[in-house]
Design an enzyme around this catalytic site. Structure first.
Site, mmCIF file in Angstrom:
data_model
loop_
_atom_site.group_PDB
_atom_site.id
_atom_site.type_symbol
_atom_site.label_atom_id
_atom_site.label_comp_id
_atom_site.label_asym_id
_atom_site.label_seq_id
_atom_site.Cartn_x
_atom_site.Cartn_y
_atom_site.Cartn_z
ATOM 1 N N CYS A 57 6.221 -5.292 0.324
ATOM 2 C CA CYS A 57 6.349 -3.973 -0.302
ATOM 3 C C CYS A 57 6.277 -2.862 0.755
ATOM 4 O O CYS A 57 7.223 -2.695 1.513
ATOM 5 C CB CYS A 57 5.304 -3.841 -1.398
ATOM 6 S SG CYS A 57 5.743 -2.597 -2.606
ATOM 7 N N GLY B 222 0.875 -1.170 0.000
ATOM 8 C CA GLY B 222 0.000 0.000 0.000
ATOM 9 C C GLY B 222 0.905 1.209 0.000
ATOM 10 O O GLY B 222 1.841 1.277 -0.791
ATOM 11 N N GLU B 223 0.691 2.114 0.904
ATOM 12 C CA GLU B 223 1.521 3.317 1.014
ATOM 13 C C GLU B 223 2.078 3.348 2.432
ATOM 14 O O GLU B 223 1.329 3.536 3.390
ATOM 15 C CB GLU B 223 0.623 4.515 0.739
ATOM 16 C CG GLU B 223 1.168 5.618 -0.124
ATOM 17 C CD GLU B 223 2.298 5.305 -1.074
ATOM 18 O OE1 GLU B 223 2.057 4.624 -2.087
ATOM 19 O OE2 GLU B 223 3.434 5.728 -0.815
ATOM 20 N N SER B 224 3.382 3.133 2.555
ATOM 21 C CA SER B 224 3.962 3.015 3.899
ATOM 22 C C SER B 224 3.772 4.279 4.728
ATOM 23 O O SER B 224 3.552 4.215 5.945
ATOM 24 C CB SER B 224 5.448 2.666 3.796
ATOM 25 O OG SER B 224 6.116 3.613 3.003
ATOM 26 N N ILE C 246 5.330 -3.348 -7.657
ATOM 27 C CA ILE C 246 4.537 -2.133 -7.925
ATOM 28 C C ILE C 246 5.119 -0.988 -7.104
ATOM 29 O O ILE C 246 5.050 -1.003 -5.879
ATOM 30 C CB ILE C 246 3.052 -2.342 -7.555
ATOM 31 C CG1 ILE C 246 2.456 -3.516 -8.343
ATOM 32 C CG2 ILE C 246 2.248 -1.065 -7.809
ATOM 33 C CD1 ILE C 246 1.052 -3.899 -7.928
ATOM 34 N N ARG C 247 5.717 -0.039 -7.766
ATOM 35 C CA ARG C 247 6.408 1.076 -7.084
ATOM 36 C C ARG C 247 7.146 0.549 -5.843
ATOM 37 O O ARG C 247 7.005 1.031 -4.724
ATOM 38 C CB ARG C 247 5.403 2.177 -6.697
ATOM 39 C CG ARG C 247 4.832 2.896 -7.922
ATOM 40 C CD ARG C 247 3.809 3.952 -7.571
ATOM 41 N NE ARG C 247 2.665 3.389 -6.879
ATOM 42 C CZ ARG C 247 2.445 3.496 -5.557
ATOM 43 N NH1 ARG C 247 3.282 4.173 -4.805
ATOM 44 N NH2 ARG C 247 1.395 2.940 -5.028
ATOM 45 N N GLU D 90 0.904 -11.846 -3.218
ATOM 46 C CA GLU D 90 -0.558 -11.973 -3.060
ATOM 47 C C GLU D 90 -1.321 -11.516 -4.287
ATOM 48 O O GLU D 90 -2.522 -11.726 -4.386
ATOM 49 C CB GLU D 90 -1.016 -11.220 -1.799
ATOM 50 C CG GLU D 90 -1.156 -9.706 -1.916
ATOM 51 C CD GLU D 90 0.179 -8.954 -1.947
ATOM 52 O OE1 GLU D 90 1.249 -9.592 -2.005
ATOM 53 O OE2 GLU D 90 0.131 -7.710 -1.932
ATOM 54 N N ARG E 23 12.797 3.469 -0.947
ATOM 55 C CA ARG E 23 11.394 3.527 -1.406
ATOM 56 C C ARG E 23 11.325 3.862 -2.885
ATOM 57 O O ARG E 23 12.175 4.590 -3.400
ATOM 58 C CB ARG E 23 10.636 4.634 -0.670
ATOM 59 C CG ARG E 23 10.220 4.298 0.701
ATOM 60 C CD ARG E 23 9.385 5.427 1.278
ATOM 61 N NE ARG E 23 8.027 5.457 0.744
ATOM 62 C CZ ARG E 23 7.171 6.458 0.937
ATOM 63 N NH1 ARG E 23 7.530 7.513 1.617
ATOM 64 N NH2 ARG E 23 5.954 6.379 0.438
ATOM 65 N N HIS F 20 4.934 -8.382 -4.505
ATOM 66 C CA HIS F 20 3.612 -8.785 -4.008
ATOM 67 C C HIS F 20 3.287 -10.211 -4.435
ATOM 68 O O HIS F 20 2.754 -10.400 -5.527
ATOM 69 C CB HIS F 20 2.530 -7.899 -4.630
ATOM 70 C CG HIS F 20 2.575 -6.475 -4.209
ATOM 71 N ND1 HIS F 20 1.815 -5.976 -3.189
ATOM 72 C CD2 HIS F 20 3.283 -5.427 -4.682
ATOM 73 C CE1 HIS F 20 2.049 -4.681 -3.049
ATOM 74 N NE2 HIS F 20 2.933 -4.327 -3.945
HETATM 75 N N1 GLN Z 1 5.660 2.919 -2.903
HETATM 76 C C1 GLN Z 1 5.003 2.442 -1.724
HETATM 77 C C2 GLN Z 1 5.628 3.028 -0.466
HETATM 78 O O1 GLN Z 1 6.599 3.673 -0.520
HETATM 79 C C3 GLN Z 1 5.011 0.929 -1.683
HETATM 80 C C4 GLN Z 1 4.261 0.362 -2.856
HETATM 81 C C5 GLN Z 1 3.564 -0.923 -2.603
HETATM 82 O O2 GLN Z 1 3.354 -1.353 -1.451
HETATM 83 N N2 GLN Z 1 3.137 -1.548 -3.675
HETATM 84 O O3 GLN Z 1 5.139 2.805 0.604
#
Ligand code: GLN
Length: 187
Positions: A79, A47-49, A132-133, A171, A106, A169
């Site tokens: 991630c 997600g977004e840390s 993913i990112r 999952e 990151r 990921h």
């Molecule tokens: N870019 C996100 C972060 O810095 C991590 C991306 C992800 O969990 N797919 O938290």
């Protein structure tokens, strides 16, 4: 056996589906009272840390979860979950659970390579990986950390005792091997 999946944001449902396929019970952690019950392991999803870190603090979950992991509860971070576990973040001033002896970078692949799939070794088996990112591990900070996967010369999966972290990921694909590996850590 029961696994708590942090469900503040991000890809928590997908983890629960993977666990279900393995016949493992799971539940969602959204607030303090969700963790009053006994459970055996914890998943920190992607997600977004920065968002998850902020919510963990605001909801009073950060210290409780940190203590459980420090006391030996098996945890699997994917991630953003890897970023939450890392003691150091290369390009961010924030620190979150800060338990694992790794430094991560990151959004390490830049915009062009924001998302990609790979098939590489995890421990000794080939597994499907979706990035993913994603972060990668830019430095290992102690010899307790075992490197489990390397993709394009970057470390993308590590284990330190009861803590497992992947930059990708599992999952979001059908490959159950990494969840199976984590479930074995609980036994
Ligand atoms: N870019 C996100 C972060 O810095 C991590 C991306 C992800 O969990 N797919 O938290």
């Amino acid at each position: 056996m029961k696994i708590g999946v942090l469900a503040l944001q991000g890809a928590f449902l997908e983890h629960r589906k993977m666990l279900k396929k393995l016949g493992i019970d799971s539940f969602e952690i959204r607030q303090n009272r969700d963790i009053l019950c006994d459970f055996d392991g914890l998943i920190l999803p992607g997600g977004e840390s920065s968002v998850m870190g902020k919510l963990l603090n605001e909801l009073g979950l950060m210290q409780i979860l940190k203590q459980k992991i420090a006391d030996g509860m098996p945890v699997f971070g994917t991630c953003a979950g890897m970023i939450l576990l890392a003691k150091e973040i290369d390009n961010d001033r924030a620190r979150h659970l800060a338990l694992m002896d790794i430094q991560v970078k990151r959004n390490a692949y830049g915009r062009q390579l924001g998302s990609f799939d790979a098939k590489e070794k995890f421990a000794d088996k080939m597994v499907d990986m979706r990035f993913i990112r994603a972060p990668y591990v830019s430095k290992i900070l102690s010899n307790e950390v075992e490197i489990l996967s390397v993709v394009d010369e970057k470390i993308v999966a590590v284990r330190q005792k009861n803590m497992l972290a992947t930059a990708f990921h599992p999952e979001l694909l059908d490959d159950l091997q990494i969840h199976r590996y984590f479930v074995k850590m609980l036994k």
